[in-house]
Design a protein around this motif. Sequence first.
Motif, PDB file in Angstrom:
ATOM      1  N   UNK A 241       4.611 -22.597  -5.741  1.00  0.00           N
ATOM      2  CA  UNK A 241       5.253 -21.738  -6.747  1.00  0.00           C
ATOM      3  C   UNK A 241       5.168 -22.363  -8.130  1.00  0.00           C
ATOM      4  N   UNK A 242       5.442 -23.658  -8.231  1.00  0.00           N
ATOM      5  CA  UNK A 242       5.388 -24.332  -9.529  1.00  0.00           C
ATOM      6  C   UNK A 242       3.951 -24.356 -10.046  1.00  0.00           C
ATOM      7  N   UNK A 243       2.989 -24.595  -9.160  1.00  0.00           N
ATOM      8  CA  UNK A 243       1.577 -24.576  -9.578  1.00  0.00           C
ATOM      9  C   UNK A 243       1.219 -23.219 -10.181  1.00  0.00           C
ATOM     10  N   UNK A 244       1.642 -22.158  -9.521  1.00  0.00           N
ATOM     11  CA  UNK A 244       1.329 -20.817 -10.010  1.00  0.00           C
ATOM     12  C   UNK A 244       1.922 -20.587 -11.399  1.00  0.00           C
ATOM     13  N   UNK A 245       3.142 -21.039 -11.629  1.00  0.00           N
ATOM     14  CA  UNK A 245       3.777 -20.848 -12.930  1.00  0.00           C
ATOM     15  C   UNK A 245       3.117 -21.711 -14.013  1.00  0.00           C
ATOM     16  N   UNK A 246       2.627 -22.886 -13.638  1.00  0.00           N
ATOM     17  CA  UNK A 246       1.896 -23.724 -14.596  1.00  0.00           C
ATOM     18  C   UNK A 246       0.593 -23.041 -15.022  1.00  0.00           C
ATOM     19  N   UNK A 247      -0.077 -22.422 -14.067  1.00  0.00           N
ATOM     20  CA  UNK A 247      -1.315 -21.702 -14.382  1.00  0.00           C
ATOM     21  C   UNK A 247      -1.023 -20.518 -15.301  1.00  0.00           C
ATOM     22  N   UNK A 248       0.043 -19.773 -14.982  1.00  0.00           N
ATOM     23  CA  UNK A 248       0.411 -18.636 -15.818  1.00  0.00           C
ATOM     24  C   UNK A 248       0.797 -19.085 -17.226  1.00  0.00           C
ATOM     25  N   UNK A 249       1.233 -20.360 -17.338  1.00  0.00           N
ATOM     26  CA  UNK A 249       1.595 -20.900 -18.643  1.00  0.00           C
ATOM     27  C   UNK A 249       0.409 -21.436 -19.430  1.00  0.00           C
ATOM     28  N   UNK A 250      -0.798 -21.340 -18.844  1.00  0.00           N
ATOM     29  CA  UNK A 250      -1.991 -21.709 -19.594  1.00  0.00           C
ATOM     30  C   UNK A 250      -2.689 -22.973 -19.147  1.00  0.00           C
ATOM     31  N   UNK A 251      -2.173 -23.678 -18.135  1.00  0.00           N
ATOM     32  CA  UNK A 251      -2.853 -24.880 -17.663  1.00  0.00           C
ATOM     33  C   UNK A 251      -4.034 -24.485 -16.781  1.00  0.00           C
TER      34      UNK A 251
END
Length: 294
Positions: A241-251
């Motif tokens: 879940x955290x990985x997905x949110x990091x990707x959505x944040x531009x990483x």
Amino acid sequence: MTKFNASLIAVMVAGGLFTVAAQAAVNNEKVFGAAYQPVASVPASQAQIVYYRTAQVAGSDATHIYVDGEYQSALLPGMFTTFCVSPGSHSLGGFMKDEPYYKGKEMQPYRDTFAGGKTYYVKVDPDALGRPLQVNLQQAQRELKILKAQAHTLSRASAVENCRYTAQPTMDYALSSDVLFNFGKAGRNDISNQGRQAISELIGKLNKDGVQLNRIQVIGHTDPIGKAATNLRLGQQRANTVRMLLIEGGLPARNLSASSAGSNETVVQCSGSRAEQISCNAPNRRVVVRVQTQ
């Protein structure tokens, strides 16, 4: 805070004259180095030693660190030093108030055989007459995370070598699972507004600091309550879940991986009723974002 001349302080510590003036600047990162980050591995031709002094060790005098009877560093409370030696037998010692004759050089109370490719964590023990206390990785990382590097003292220990790291250095950013999720939850819809804000702030920090995002590991950790298999699965779900949110944040997605440590790397041990254990185990419930910095 009173301002001190950095070069003057460097001269004082290099000569072993670590004064109260130097101690007053201990929180000045420009003078005394950055906060601790986990060290990388060393080759089989070296052994690495992380020697530290917690803030709980009272007194304003420096602890002078010796390697094979030669001066290596001077540690005030809240400081650490990292160095490497060749594999084999070496003596270590940490002495307070041994100036002006520095008799600690002659009183090496601890000698051990240090294996190549390993990292040893030792701390100043004020009650052991110079003998360091060797601690395990979990305790060391828990205590080191609030300490600062001793970066302005000149080692005179001929046995000390520059560490030749075999892995890229990393930086760990720990996010409390209790901030991110409700107890026992892991899904996207379970993440709190506070948790989303924490992730957003982390993304902003990584971008602001200019960290090279070559590799980012998202590691889920849980407390030991419940079955090990269930905890391993929960840790993985939270990391995903955290990985997905990091990707959505531009990483960059290609550089982001997610894994679970389950309850295998706890930082505190708890007992008592279930409610007491849930409260006590909060530090164990975390998601670590590990960033390769070079």
